[in-house]
Design a protein around this motif. Structure first.
Motif, PDB file in Angstrom:
ATOM      1  N   UNK A 166      32.199  23.112   4.639  1.00  0.00           N
ATOM      2  CA  UNK A 166      33.090  22.262   5.447  1.00  0.00           C
ATOM      3  C   UNK A 166      33.956  21.390   4.549  1.00  0.00           C
ATOM      4  N   UNK A 167      35.168  21.136   4.995  1.00  0.00           N
ATOM      5  CA  UNK A 167      36.036  20.228   4.240  1.00  0.00           C
ATOM      6  C   UNK A 167      35.713  18.799   4.664  1.00  0.00           C
ATOM      7  N   UNK A 168      34.536  18.362   4.261  1.00  0.00           N
ATOM      8  CA  UNK A 168      34.074  17.021   4.598  1.00  0.00           C
ATOM      9  C   UNK A 168      33.603  16.327   3.328  1.00  0.00           C
ATOM     10  N   UNK A 169      33.547  15.027   3.393  1.00  0.00           N
ATOM     11  CA  UNK A 169      33.049  14.266   2.251  1.00  0.00           C
ATOM     12  C   UNK A 169      31.578  14.591   1.975  1.00  0.00           C
ATOM     13  N   UNK A 170      30.801  14.727   3.024  1.00  0.00           N
ATOM     14  CA  UNK A 170      29.393  15.008   2.847  1.00  0.00           C
ATOM     15  C   UNK A 170      29.179  16.315   2.087  1.00  0.00           C
ATOM     16  N   UNK A 171      30.011  17.326   2.373  1.00  0.00           N
ATOM     17  CA  UNK A 171      29.855  18.620   1.743  1.00  0.00           C
ATOM     18  C   UNK A 171      30.426  18.669   0.334  1.00  0.00           C
ATOM     19  N   UNK A 172      31.512  17.929   0.088  1.00  0.00           N
ATOM     20  CA  UNK A 172      32.251  18.090  -1.164  1.00  0.00           C
ATOM     21  C   UNK A 172      32.039  16.976  -2.176  1.00  0.00           C
ATOM     22  N   UNK A 173      31.718  15.767  -1.738  1.00  0.00           N
ATOM     23  CA  UNK A 173      31.642  14.652  -2.683  1.00  0.00           C
ATOM     24  C   UNK A 173      30.618  14.862  -3.799  1.00  0.00           C
ATOM     25  N   UNK A 174      29.422  15.375  -3.510  1.00  0.00           N
ATOM     26  CA  UNK A 174      28.481  15.595  -4.615  1.00  0.00           C
ATOM     27  C   UNK A 174      29.033  16.552  -5.677  1.00  0.00           C
ATOM     28  N   UNK A 175      29.751  17.568  -5.249  1.00  0.00           N
ATOM     29  CA  UNK A 175      30.367  18.514  -6.182  1.00  0.00           C
ATOM     30  C   UNK A 175      31.458  17.829  -7.001  1.00  0.00           C
ATOM     31  N   UNK A 176      32.305  17.055  -6.323  1.00  0.00           N
ATOM     32  CA  UNK A 176      33.402  16.378  -7.016  1.00  0.00           C
ATOM     33  C   UNK A 176      32.891  15.341  -8.013  1.00  0.00           C
ATOM     34  N   UNK A 177      31.780  14.707  -7.702  1.00  0.00           N
ATOM     35  CA  UNK A 177      31.212  13.746  -8.645  1.00  0.00           C
ATOM     36  C   UNK A 177      30.688  14.451  -9.901  1.00  0.00           C
ATOM     37  N   UNK A 178      30.075  15.621  -9.730  1.00  0.00           N
ATOM     38  CA  UNK A 178      29.613  16.374 -10.899  1.00  0.00           C
ATOM     39  C   UNK A 178      30.783  16.782 -11.783  1.00  0.00           C
ATOM     40  N   UNK A 179      31.895  17.153 -11.172  1.00  0.00           N
ATOM     41  CA  UNK A 179      33.090  17.502 -11.947  1.00  0.00           C
ATOM     42  C   UNK A 179      33.591  16.268 -12.697  1.00  0.00           C
ATOM     43  N   UNK A 180      33.677  15.143 -12.008  1.00  0.00           N
ATOM     44  CA  UNK A 180      34.191  13.920 -12.625  1.00  0.00           C
ATOM     45  C   UNK A 180      33.328  13.481 -13.800  1.00  0.00           C
ATOM     46  N   UNK A 181      32.034  13.754 -13.716  1.00  0.00           N
ATOM     47  CA  UNK A 181      31.106  13.342 -14.771  1.00  0.00           C
ATOM     48  C   UNK A 181      30.930  14.412 -15.853  1.00  0.00           C
ATOM     49  N   UNK A 182      31.714  15.487 -15.784  1.00  0.00           N
ATOM     50  CA  UNK A 182      31.654  16.573 -16.767  1.00  0.00           C
ATOM     51  C   UNK A 182      30.318  17.312 -16.776  1.00  0.00           C
ATOM     52  N   UNK A 183      29.595  17.236 -15.683  1.00  0.00           N
ATOM     53  CA  UNK A 183      28.353  18.004 -15.595  1.00  0.00           C
ATOM     54  C   UNK A 183      28.667  19.472 -15.364  1.00  0.00           C
ATOM     55  N   UNK A 184      29.709  19.742 -14.581  1.00  0.00           N
ATOM     56  CA  UNK A 184      30.152  21.108 -14.321  1.00  0.00           C
ATOM     57  C   UNK A 184      31.661  21.184 -14.533  1.00  0.00           C
ATOM     58  N   UNK A 185      32.153  22.401 -14.648  1.00  0.00           N
ATOM     59  CA  UNK A 185      33.588  22.648 -14.814  1.00  0.00           C
ATOM     60  C   UNK A 185      33.937  23.941 -14.084  1.00  0.00           C
ATOM     61  N   UNK A 186      35.230  24.214 -14.007  1.00  0.00           N
ATOM     62  CA  UNK A 186      35.665  25.488 -13.450  1.00  0.00           C
ATOM     63  C   UNK A 186      35.494  25.619 -11.952  1.00  0.00           C
ATOM     64  N   UNK A 187      35.686  24.538 -11.194  1.00  0.00           N
ATOM     65  CA  UNK A 187      35.568  24.570  -9.740  1.00  0.00           C
ATOM     66  C   UNK A 187      36.946  24.789  -9.124  1.00  0.00           C
ATOM     67  N   UNK A 188      37.016  25.637  -8.118  1.00  0.00           N
ATOM     68  CA  UNK A 188      38.251  25.855  -7.368  1.00  0.00           C
ATOM     69  C   UNK A 188      37.952  25.741  -5.882  1.00  0.00           C
ATOM     70  N   UNK A 189      38.782  24.998  -5.167  1.00  0.00           N
ATOM     71  CA  UNK A 189      38.697  24.896  -3.715  1.00  0.00           C
ATOM     72  C   UNK A 189      39.919  25.570  -3.118  1.00  0.00           C
ATOM     73  N   UNK A 190      39.728  26.287  -2.020  1.00  0.00           N
ATOM     74  CA  UNK A 190      40.841  27.022  -1.402  1.00  0.00           C
ATOM     75  C   UNK A 190      40.571  27.219   0.075  1.00  0.00           C
ATOM     76  N   UNK A 191      41.625  27.237   0.900  1.00  0.00           N
ATOM     77  CA  UNK A 191      41.450  27.553   2.314  1.00  0.00           C
ATOM     78  C   UNK A 191      41.110  29.034   2.470  1.00  0.00           C
ATOM     79  N   UNK A 192      40.667  29.428   3.649  1.00  0.00           N
ATOM     80  CA  UNK A 192      40.199  30.792   3.837  1.00  0.00           C
ATOM     81  C   UNK A 192      41.314  31.823   3.751  1.00  0.00           C
TER      82      UNK A 192
END
Length: 232
Positions: A166-192
């Protein structure tokens, strides 16, 4: 491409920007490729075909922002182009900027593809890192390909995984925080329908979209842009 472009921290694999996900030749796990997304029933073969249609392969060595400069814009995630959030307030600003861009790109898109990547020296994909499994538990292996063969004794493989969230904060914020903290890289978000791509990185986000959408975003958020002539 490292440092000046996306610059992952020490001990993390550098990778090309979004073109790593565009037009690649995948070496699929055929069992996984026959599966479908439970949310939408879209087979991964069909997703691959649609991706190739929307975002075809680029000439080797070129990046999308160079080939389609009118379809690209980079936004920085903190005032003054500060790279990393250091307080709750700064994390809130960073997340607000990501969601503002996503909402303006796709106000009618309730769900998004989430593509994540991991790298190792093995052609066979392995279990994803625990942090990724926690924030994106339903991802399926989409395909693998050679990421870097400059050193024949140590070939790096890139493994891609995809989910629908879902395009919601609950679904995406944990992922975005990991990206911001350099824990993960190479994430892409796209509509269907894949009409645009959003690539968050530690420091901001790259948009690839129709030129009119890019122009509107630039005008609406000019204070989030880099002051560097390259837009980086």
């Amino acid at each position: 491409m490292c440092d000046a472009d996306l610059g992952w921290g020490a001990g993390r694999c550098c990778h090309p920007e979004i073109n790593s996900a565009v037009g690649i030749v995948r070496m699929p796990d055929h069992g996984a490729m026959s599966e479908t997304s439970p949310q939408q029933g879209l087979g991964l073969d069909a997703l691959s075909a649609l991706w190739e249609q929307r975002w075809p392969a680029l000439p080797e060595g070129l990046q999308m922002r160079h080939v389609h400069p009118d379809r690209w814009v980079r936004f920085h995630s903190l005032p003054g182009s500060k790279r990393y959030p250091e307080s709750d307030d700064e994390y809130a600003i960073m997340l607000d900027r990501h969601h503002t861009v996503l909402n303006e790109l796709g106000p009618s898109d309730p769900e998004l593809y989430v593509v994540t990547r991991e790298w190792n020296g093995d052609a066979e994909y392995i279990a994803r890192m625990p942090q990724l499994r926690q924030v994106d538990p339903d991802a399926r292996h989409w395909g693998s390909h050679v990421h870097d063969d400059d050193f024949p004794d140590y070939i790096v493989y890139e493994h891609e995984y995809v989910s629908v969230r879902p395009r919601t904060r609950q679904a995406l914020d944990p992922l975005l925080r990991l990206v911001a903290d350099e824990v993960i890289a190479g994430v892409t978000l796209a509509p269907l329908d894949l009409r645009w791509l959003y690539h968050p990185y530690d420091g901001g986000g790259d948009v690839f979209a129709p030129s009119a959408s890019v122009a509107a975003l630039k005008a609406a958020h000019s204070d989030w842009l880099s002051t560097h002539p390259s837009g980086m």
